[in-house]
Design a protein around this motif. Structure first.
Motif, short mmCIF file in Angstrom:
data_model
loop_
_atom_site.label_atom_id
_atom_site.label_comp_id
_atom_site.label_asym_id
_atom_site.label_seq_id
_atom_site.Cartn_x
_atom_site.Cartn_y
_atom_site.Cartn_z
N UNK A 245 0.82 -1.22 0.00
CA UNK A 245 0.00 0.00 0.00
C UNK A 245 0.84 1.26 0.00
N UNK A 271 -2.61 -7.01 -5.29
CA UNK A 271 -1.40 -7.11 -4.46
C UNK A 271 -0.79 -8.50 -4.48
N UNK B 126 -10.82 0.21 1.06
CA UNK B 126 -10.08 -0.36 2.18
C UNK B 126 -8.64 -0.70 1.85
N UNK B 127 -8.29 -0.71 0.56
CA UNK B 127 -6.88 -0.95 0.26
C UNK B 127 -6.24 0.23 -0.47
N UNK B 129 -4.62 4.23 -0.37
CA UNK B 129 -3.87 5.07 0.57
C UNK B 129 -4.03 6.53 0.19
N UNK B 136 2.05 8.83 4.15
CA UNK B 136 1.16 7.96 3.38
C UNK B 136 0.44 7.04 4.36
N UNK B 138 -3.08 4.33 4.98
CA UNK B 138 -4.22 3.65 4.38
C UNK B 138 -5.53 4.39 4.72
N UNK B 140 -8.33 3.15 5.26
CA UNK B 140 -9.13 2.47 6.28
C UNK B 140 -8.80 2.96 7.69
N UNK B 210 -8.69 -4.68 8.10
CA UNK B 210 -7.23 -4.71 8.19
C UNK B 210 -6.68 -6.05 7.75
#
Lengths: 391, 296
Positions: A245, A271, B126-127, B129, B136, B138, B140, B210
């Motif tokens: 991320x 990913x 949710x993934x 950023x 940086x 995320x 979430x 998460x």
């Protein structure tokens, strides 16, 4: 009150009677006892082994049994509790088990092997890979089907060398012996191969929070060529996602804990790329010509495809024990152990050759290397390292 | 500066989740004076509901809402199955039934779904950023902070301004007196379980966000966190639970940043050491809450 005491005594007497009966009945059959954990923390690794073992036992019995006797597989849930696993092994020995299958991990599996050793019978862990799972620590009749972490770490490090990755960032989960020793042997082999470890960091299983580690990685000021993450369970996905991320797209290397379809799906197309891991096998004919046959038998028994390649460890454990019993011509612990030491086994989970009891029953075993591409695993081939770090 | 911001976001997002977990546990404790050990399974239920709806093609927010609703339903069921039948009898009985209910739910997931992790659908958000002043982070984490702020604010308002909230506070202070004044006990207790389920559902989605997948034992970590947070904060105080949640996150995050690699391996020992120090200093927890505690 007396009523309760009486019924307790009655129950204990009945139990003693029952165990006595089954122990005597063992003369016309071969009993393999399993202390595999079907509940708790260890269940994700032991349940597949349990199912694979059931398929193998049925296959043996359908094809004439072993030494002309039927094989019976009794598994009592070890409940992912080392004390219970040990007690279960005692119970299995009482029920006439002539060999013991121990859970797939040193911490959870070793109590079963200790009890097996105390009863002078062979104990085999389906996939414990920590070098502590050796005849040095557990006794001269104890084995693990898995390669040791020395091999697992060495294959990963040699692959990094092959790819020309010179600098590494290593994350070690402090969860269990497995996660800690895997990093240790990767680092040892990586350094021996001329690589440089930029940073070794620590993670605590269950944290689901990787921000402090990321801050330390950023503070390095340079990006590693390769990232080695030794963790366990869903935390692997958490760490890889956290790294990806924030833009660390270096290849990620890991061990057999990565061999989990749920992890691959959790990483997904986005990913699940450039992730490489060393594991036991691959569920396709490329890994072993008999693999489709095993998958077919599994499907026949359970009505669905295996959801992880760990099912092969259960099949292999039983089939290898069967081969050793055949070679020894008996189920006597010392004879079977000797047959295991002397034999060479071509298993679904790789070719295997054990060291002697003095050499710790070190498994010289081939490992499979897989790559994750778009969230889907690809087979890169079998690897058998020329040298491995000393355990 | 960047570091300070990074640290703040880390503490607030982890603390927000911890605070919600703790609040969900303490709301039941406050009234019944009993820890609901099946609390972690509410998070598990949320996760498996999301997993089961994974292929349904519904919008994610609908799936999330159903998952939270399932947590609420399971919370209320906990009351009906594990607590109500034995509530008046003995504390030990309730403790055991709540453990039993927890084991039952976990093993149901183990048997009927799988002991292996299962994936839950998550929105792309949710993934992703974002970059805030060079940090940086995320998205979430920001969602967690926002959800915690909103839920805590709504909760604080409801406890002070609504009839149900006032009745619940009264019941937590002196249950017998509250009942004598005409507050229906069963309704209050069921409401507490429903709110507990709501909080567990929301925090479950954030927590699973998460992780990305759900396993039968997913609730044990949140249960432990909630338990420790409420013990530090004060078992009888709602504010205490929230404070405890944030404090625990602060301790954990600080130790993560401060400890050297050698010591980091023993981080949990340091965390619990600090918890013990806090308890030696304030045996009742940081905030005391209403002066009663008699179980009724």
């Amino acid at each position: 009150m007396t009523g309760i005491v009486k019924s307790l005594i009655g129950a204990a007497a009945a139990a003693a009677l029952l165990t006595g009966v089954s122990a005597r009945a063992a003369d016309d059959k071969i009993v393999i006892g399993g202390a595999l954990s079907l509940t708790g923390l260890q269940a994700p690794l032991d349940t597949p082994g349990f199912k694979g073992a059931q398929v193998a036992v049925k296959y043996l019995n359908d094809n004439g049994g072993l030494l002309g006797k039927q094989v019976e597989f009794i598994n009592i849930d070890g409940k992912s509790d080392p004390v219970t696993v040990g007690n279960v092994a005692v119970e299995l020995v009482d029920q006439g088990a002539q060999m013991i299958l121990a859970p797939c991990d040193f911490d959870f599996g070793s109590p079963a092997s200790r009890e097996a050793q105390a009863a002078d019978i062979v104990g085999l862990s389906t996939c414990a890979s920590d070098p502590l799972y050796s005849s040095w620590t557990l006794g001269d009749k104890q084995f693990t089907l898995s390669m040791w972490n020395t091999t697992m770490g060495a294959v990963a490090a040699d692959f990094a060398k092959e790819k020309g990755w010179k600098t590494a960032y290593v994350v070690t989960d402090q969860f269990i012996a497995y996660t800690k020793s895997l990093s240790k042997y990767f680092v040892a082999q990586f350094k021996a191969d001329g690589g440089e470890v930029l940073l070794e960091d620590t993670y605590t299983n269950g944290d689901n929070n990787f921000s402090a580690q990321l801050a330390r990685l950023k503070a390095l000021g340079k990006k590693p060529d390769v990232i080695f993450v030794s963790s366990y369970g869903t935390d692997i996905g958490v760490i890889i996602r956290a790294l990806r991320e924030v833009g660390y797209d270096a290849p990620v290397l890991g061990g057999d804990a990565y061999d989990d379809p749920a992890l691959h799906a959790a990483l997904g197309e986005q990913m699940g790329n450039d992730v490489y891991f060393v594991t036991h096998t691959w569920m396709g004919p490329e890994a072993h010509p008999d693999m489709p046959k095993f998958i077919g038998l599994y499907k026949q028994m359970f009505g669905e495809d295996p959801d992880t390649s760990f099912v092969a460890t259960g099949w292999d454990s039983v089939m290898m024990l069967a081969q050793a019993v055949k070679a020894a011509g008996s189920t006597d612990g010392a004879d079977v152990a000797e047959a295991l030491e002397e034999g060479e086994f071509k298993l679904l989970t790789g070719d295997l050759d054990y060291g002697t009891a003095e050499e710790g029953h070190a498994p010289d075993k081939a490992a499979v290397l897989l790559e994750l591409k778009g969230g889907k695993p690809q087979f890169l081939g079998w690897r058998r390292p020329e040298s491995v770090p000393a355990p | 500066m960047t570091f300070a911001l990074q640290f703040t976001i880390d503490v607030l997002s982890l603390g927000g989740a911890y605070a919600l977990m703790a609040l969900g546990l303490v709301i039941v404790y406050g009234i019944l004076k009993l820890v609901n050990f099946a609390y972690g399974e509410l998070i598990m239920v949320t996760g498996y509901t999301l997993f089961l709806m994974g292929g349904s093609g519904l919008p994610w927010l609908v799936m999330a809402a159903v998952a939270v609703a399932m947590a609420v339903v399971t919370g209320v069921l906990t009351d009906y199955i594990a607590f109500r039948p034995v509530r008046a009898k003995s504390i030990t009985a309730v403790l055991i039934t709540s453990f039993a209910f927890s084991t039952l739910l976990q093993n149901a997931a183990l048997l009927f779904i799988s002991p292996r992790p299962r994936n839950v659908p998550l929105p792309a958000l949710f993934s992703q950023t974002v970059e805030i002043a060079g940090v940086i982070t995320p998205v979430r984490n920001l969602v967690t902070i926002a959800a915690a702020v909103v839920l805590l604010a709504v909760f604080a308002w409801a406890m002070r301004r609504t009839v149900l909230g006032i009745a619940m506070r009264a019941a937590a202070t002196n249950f017998t007196m509250a009942r004598m004044l005409g507050i229906p006990a069963n309704l209050i207790i069921s409401s507490a379980f429903a709110i507990s389920g709501l909080l567990a559902g929301v925090v479950g989605i954030l927590w699973i966000g998460r992780i990305g997948s759900v396993v039968p034992g997913i609730g044990s970590e949140p249960l432990l966190v909630a338990f420790i947070a409420t013990v530090i904060g004060g078992m009888r105080s709602l504010e205490g639970a929230v404070l405890g949640g944030f404090l625990l996150a602060l301790i954990d995050t600080s130790l993560n940043y401060l400890l050297s690699q050698e010591l980091l391996k023993f981080r949990d020992a340091f965390t619990f050491g600090l918890v013990i120090l806090i308890l030696l200093w304030r045996p009742e927890g940081l905030l005391k809450g209403p002066a009663t505690g008699q179980r009724t």
